[in-house]
Structure formats: C-alpha cells, structure tokens
Design a protein around this motif. Structure first.
Motif, PDB file in Angstrom:
ATOM      1  N   ILE A  88       0.860  -1.180   0.000  1.00 18.49           N
ATOM      2  CA  ILE A  88       0.000   0.000   0.000  1.00 18.49           C
ATOM      3  C   ILE A  88       0.897   1.231   0.000  1.00 18.49           C
ATOM      4  CG2 ILE A  88      -1.715   1.303   1.327  1.00 18.49           C
ATOM      5  CD1 ILE A  88      -2.624  -1.465   2.438  1.00 18.49           C
ATOM      6  N   ILE A  89       0.550   2.187  -0.876  1.00 21.97           N
ATOM      7  CA  ILE A  89       1.262   3.470  -0.896  1.00 21.97           C
ATOM      8  C   ILE A  89       0.286   4.580  -0.544  1.00 21.97           C
ATOM      9  CG2 ILE A  89       3.013   2.725  -2.550  1.00 21.97           C
ATOM     10  CD1 ILE A  89       1.496   4.290  -4.723  1.00 21.97           C
ATOM     11  N   ARG A  90       0.841   5.651  -0.034  1.00 15.54           N
ATOM     12  CA  ARG A  90       0.049   6.844   0.288  1.00 15.54           C
ATOM     13  C   ARG A  90       0.522   7.973  -0.616  1.00 15.54           C
ATOM     14  NH1 ARG A  90      -3.392   7.882   4.105  1.00 15.54           N
ATOM     15  NH2 ARG A  90      -2.754   6.099   5.366  1.00 15.54           N
ATOM     16  N   LEU A  91      -0.433   8.621  -1.269  1.00 16.68           N
ATOM     17  CA  LEU A  91      -0.138   9.774  -2.121  1.00 16.68           C
ATOM     18  C   LEU A  91       0.018  11.015  -1.260  1.00 16.68           C
ATOM     19  CD1 LEU A  91      -2.840   9.113  -4.887  1.00 16.68           C
ATOM     20  CD2 LEU A  91      -0.450   8.345  -4.845  1.00 16.68           C
ATOM     21  N   SER A  92       0.513  12.096  -1.828  1.00 15.83           N
ATOM     22  CA  SER A  92       0.689  13.340  -1.070  1.00 15.83           C
ATOM     23  C   SER A  92      -0.642  13.895  -0.579  1.00 15.83           C
ATOM     24  CB  SER A  92       1.415  14.383  -1.921  1.00 15.83           C
ATOM     25  OG  SER A  92       0.608  14.761  -3.023  1.00 15.83           O
ATOM     26  N   THR A  93      -1.751  13.506  -1.208  1.00 20.59           N
ATOM     27  CA  THR A  93      -3.082  13.959  -0.807  1.00 20.59           C
ATOM     28  C   THR A  93      -3.638  13.159   0.365  1.00 20.59           C
ATOM     29  OG1 THR A  93      -4.100  12.445  -2.387  1.00 20.59           O
ATOM     30  CG2 THR A  93      -3.670  14.709  -3.143  1.00 20.59           C
ATOM     31  N   GLY A  94      -2.966  12.059   0.733  1.00 18.43           N
ATOM     32  CA  GLY A  94      -3.452  11.190   1.795  1.00 18.43           C
ATOM     33  C   GLY A  94      -4.178   9.961   1.278  1.00 18.43           C
ATOM     34  N   GLN A  95      -4.569   9.974   0.012  1.00 20.64           N
ATOM     35  CA  GLN A  95      -5.238   8.808  -0.577  1.00 20.64           C
ATOM     36  C   GLN A  95      -4.277   7.622  -0.580  1.00 20.64           C
ATOM     37  OE1 GLN A  95      -6.813   9.517  -4.516  1.00 20.64           O
ATOM     38  NE2 GLN A  95      -7.275   7.370  -4.875  1.00 20.64           N
ATOM     39  N   THR A  96      -4.812   6.430  -0.311  1.00 19.46           N
ATOM     40  CA  THR A  96      -3.988   5.225  -0.370  1.00 19.46           C
ATOM     41  C   THR A  96      -4.351   4.411  -1.608  1.00 19.46           C
ATOM     42  OG1 THR A  96      -5.537   4.004   1.039  1.00 19.46           O
ATOM     43  CG2 THR A  96      -3.655   5.063   2.121  1.00 19.46           C
ATOM     44  N   LEU A  97      -3.361   3.696  -2.098  1.00 20.05           N
ATOM     45  CA  LEU A  97      -3.529   2.803  -3.248  1.00 20.05           C
ATOM     46  C   LEU A  97      -2.867   1.473  -2.932  1.00 20.05           C
ATOM     47  CD1 LEU A  97      -2.388   5.151  -6.171  1.00 20.05           C
ATOM     48  CD2 LEU A  97      -4.745   4.594  -5.544  1.00 20.05           C
ATOM     49  N   LEU A  98      -3.504   0.410  -3.329  1.00 16.93           N
ATOM     50  CA  LEU A  98      -2.877  -0.902  -3.289  1.00 16.93           C
ATOM     51  C   LEU A  98      -2.127  -1.068  -4.601  1.00 16.93           C
ATOM     52  CD1 LEU A  98      -2.491  -3.821  -2.202  1.00 16.93           C
ATOM     53  CD2 LEU A  98      -4.618  -4.395  -3.399  1.00 16.93           C
ATOM     54  N   VAL A  99      -0.873  -1.444  -4.541  1.00 17.67           N
ATOM     55  CA  VAL A  99      -0.108  -1.757  -5.743  1.00 17.67           C
ATOM     56  C   VAL A  99      -0.020  -3.276  -5.827  1.00 17.67           C
ATOM     57  CG1 VAL A  99       2.109  -1.554  -6.943  1.00 17.67           C
ATOM     58  CG2 VAL A  99       1.214   0.381  -5.618  1.00 17.67           C
ATOM     59  N   ALA A 100      -0.436  -3.828  -6.970  1.00 20.83           N
ATOM     60  CA  ALA A 100      -0.373  -5.269  -7.223  1.00 20.83           C
ATOM     61  C   ALA A 100       0.576  -5.468  -8.402  1.00 20.83           C
ATOM     62  CB  ALA A 100      -1.763  -5.820  -7.527  1.00 20.83           C
ATOM     63  N   HIS A 101       1.813  -5.807  -8.096  1.00 21.57           N
ATOM     64  CA  HIS A 101       2.904  -5.901  -9.075  1.00 21.57           C
ATOM     65  C   HIS A 101       3.118  -7.372  -9.449  1.00 21.57           C
ATOM     66  CE1 HIS A 101       6.620  -4.874 -11.075  1.00 21.57           C
ATOM     67  NE2 HIS A 101       7.351  -5.559 -10.222  1.00 21.57           N
ATOM     68  N   ASN A 102       2.865  -7.726 -10.697  1.00 23.72           N
ATOM     69  CA  ASN A 102       2.935  -9.111 -11.164  1.00 23.72           C
ATOM     70  C   ASN A 102       4.392  -9.578 -11.199  1.00 23.72           C
ATOM     71  OD1 ASN A 102       3.035 -11.483 -12.797  1.00 23.72           O
ATOM     72  ND2 ASN A 102       1.059 -10.934 -13.684  1.00 23.72           N
ATOM     73  N   ILE A 103       4.741 -10.462 -10.264  1.00 27.03           N
ATOM     74  CA  ILE A 103       6.125 -10.939 -10.178  1.00 27.03           C
ATOM     75  C   ILE A 103       6.351 -12.211 -10.995  1.00 27.03           C
ATOM     76  CG2 ILE A 103       6.776  -9.748  -8.062  1.00 27.03           C
ATOM     77  CD1 ILE A 103       6.032 -12.285  -6.495  1.00 27.03           C
ATOM     78  N   ASP A 104       5.339 -12.643 -11.752  1.00 26.07           N
ATOM     79  CA  ASP A 104       5.558 -13.674 -12.758  1.00 26.07           C
ATOM     80  C   ASP A 104       6.059 -13.041 -14.050  1.00 26.07           C
ATOM     81  OD1 ASP A 104       4.859 -15.850 -11.179  1.00 26.07           O
ATOM     82  OD2 ASP A 104       2.736 -15.758 -11.759  1.00 26.07           O
ATOM     83  N   LEU A 105       5.774 -11.743 -14.236  1.00 20.84           N
ATOM     84  CA  LEU A 105       6.161 -11.039 -15.458  1.00 20.84           C
ATOM     85  C   LEU A 105       7.239  -9.972 -15.247  1.00 20.84           C
ATOM     86  CD1 LEU A 105       2.626 -10.572 -17.041  1.00 20.84           C
ATOM     87  CD2 LEU A 105       4.374 -12.262 -17.665  1.00 20.84           C
TER      88      LEU A 105
END
Length: 157
Positions: A88-105
C-alpha cells in the motif's frame, strides 16, 4: 477489402486515443516518456494525485497513470493465479492505493520497506479503499501499455 478494414481499425484507434486524452471529465492518460525532464515528471505526478482523487470520488477505473507515493505497508504476496507483490502506498493527498505488481512477469522489488518512495506507471482501478494500481510490468502480448515501478533509482518492469 483488407485495406479498408485495416484503415478502419487505425481510424477507430486514433479516435479512441484522442477521446481518452481530451475527455471532458478531467481524467488524463499519461504517456510513458522515458526522457521526461525532472520538472515535467513532478508536474505529471502532482497532476496524477488530482486525477486519482477524482477517479476515486467518481468511481472511475481503467486509467493509465504515472504517479508517486510512499510505502505505507508491505503485504504478503498474492500467490493465487499469477503471483503479485502487494503493498500500500500513500499519495501526497493522503489517498492510499494498493499496488499489485505481477512478479511472474516482472522482477520483485527487493528490500521494499515502509517509508520508501515509489514512482509508478500503471493502470488504476477503483476500490472502496482508494484504488488499485496494476499492469506495472510489460505486456508480453503487446496489447496493453507497458507499466513499471521505480524504487531507489531502479526500474522494475
């Protein structure tokens, strides 16, 4: 007849591209410019926070975006189907995002920790918790924009 079909496909693609880049709802599709200046990159990222805020508020998805955030939490890998490194990352605005990074590719980001800065280029999908960024890798079929993550000066794609 084949030439007409090809021209029609090209015209539809160009029209769609124009629509996405010029839509009236304020959403913008970032381009993956590898020689973007530092100042341009900062402007893209600042604009991304605003775009992602609007996308969350309006429950919009399928937005190709270039942004930056700080790692809030490193989660266990998703191992069902294609394997994904999740955090999970937090933007400068405070909004959070889940990052789902494909580690098969794409390679796993080694040593990722809370507080680390991440720059991303991927596709945003709306969720109740702020949204998900995925497609942070190259598309082996060549049908989707190639995405990436940057961590400590290294690009993962």
């Amino acid at each position: 007849m084949k030439k007409i079909g090809v021209l029609l496909i090209v015209a539809i693609g160009a029209s769609y591209s124009w629509y996405v880049n010029n839509s009236a709802d304020g959403l913008w599709q970032a381009s993956d410019r590898t020689n973007t200046s530092s100042r341009e990159s900062v402007e893209l990222v600042a604009n991304a926070d605003q775009i992602l805020g609007n996308a969350y508020k309006n429950k919009r998805s399928d937005i190709q975006i270039h942004g930056r955030g700080t790692v809030e939490k490193v989660l266990p890998d998703d191992t069902k189907g294609s394997r994904h490194q999740k955090f999970i990352i937090r933007l400068s605005t405070g909004q959070t995002l889940l990052v789902a990074h494909n580690i098969d590719l794409a390679p796993r980001i080694m040593g990722l920790q809370r507080g680390d800065d991440i720059t991303f280029y991927g596709e945003y999908e709306w969720s109740e918790r702020g949204g998900v960024v995925h497609w942070t890798h190259r598309d082996p079929a060549g049908r989707h924009a190639h995405g990436w993550l940057e961590h400590k000066g290294r690009r993962y794609q």
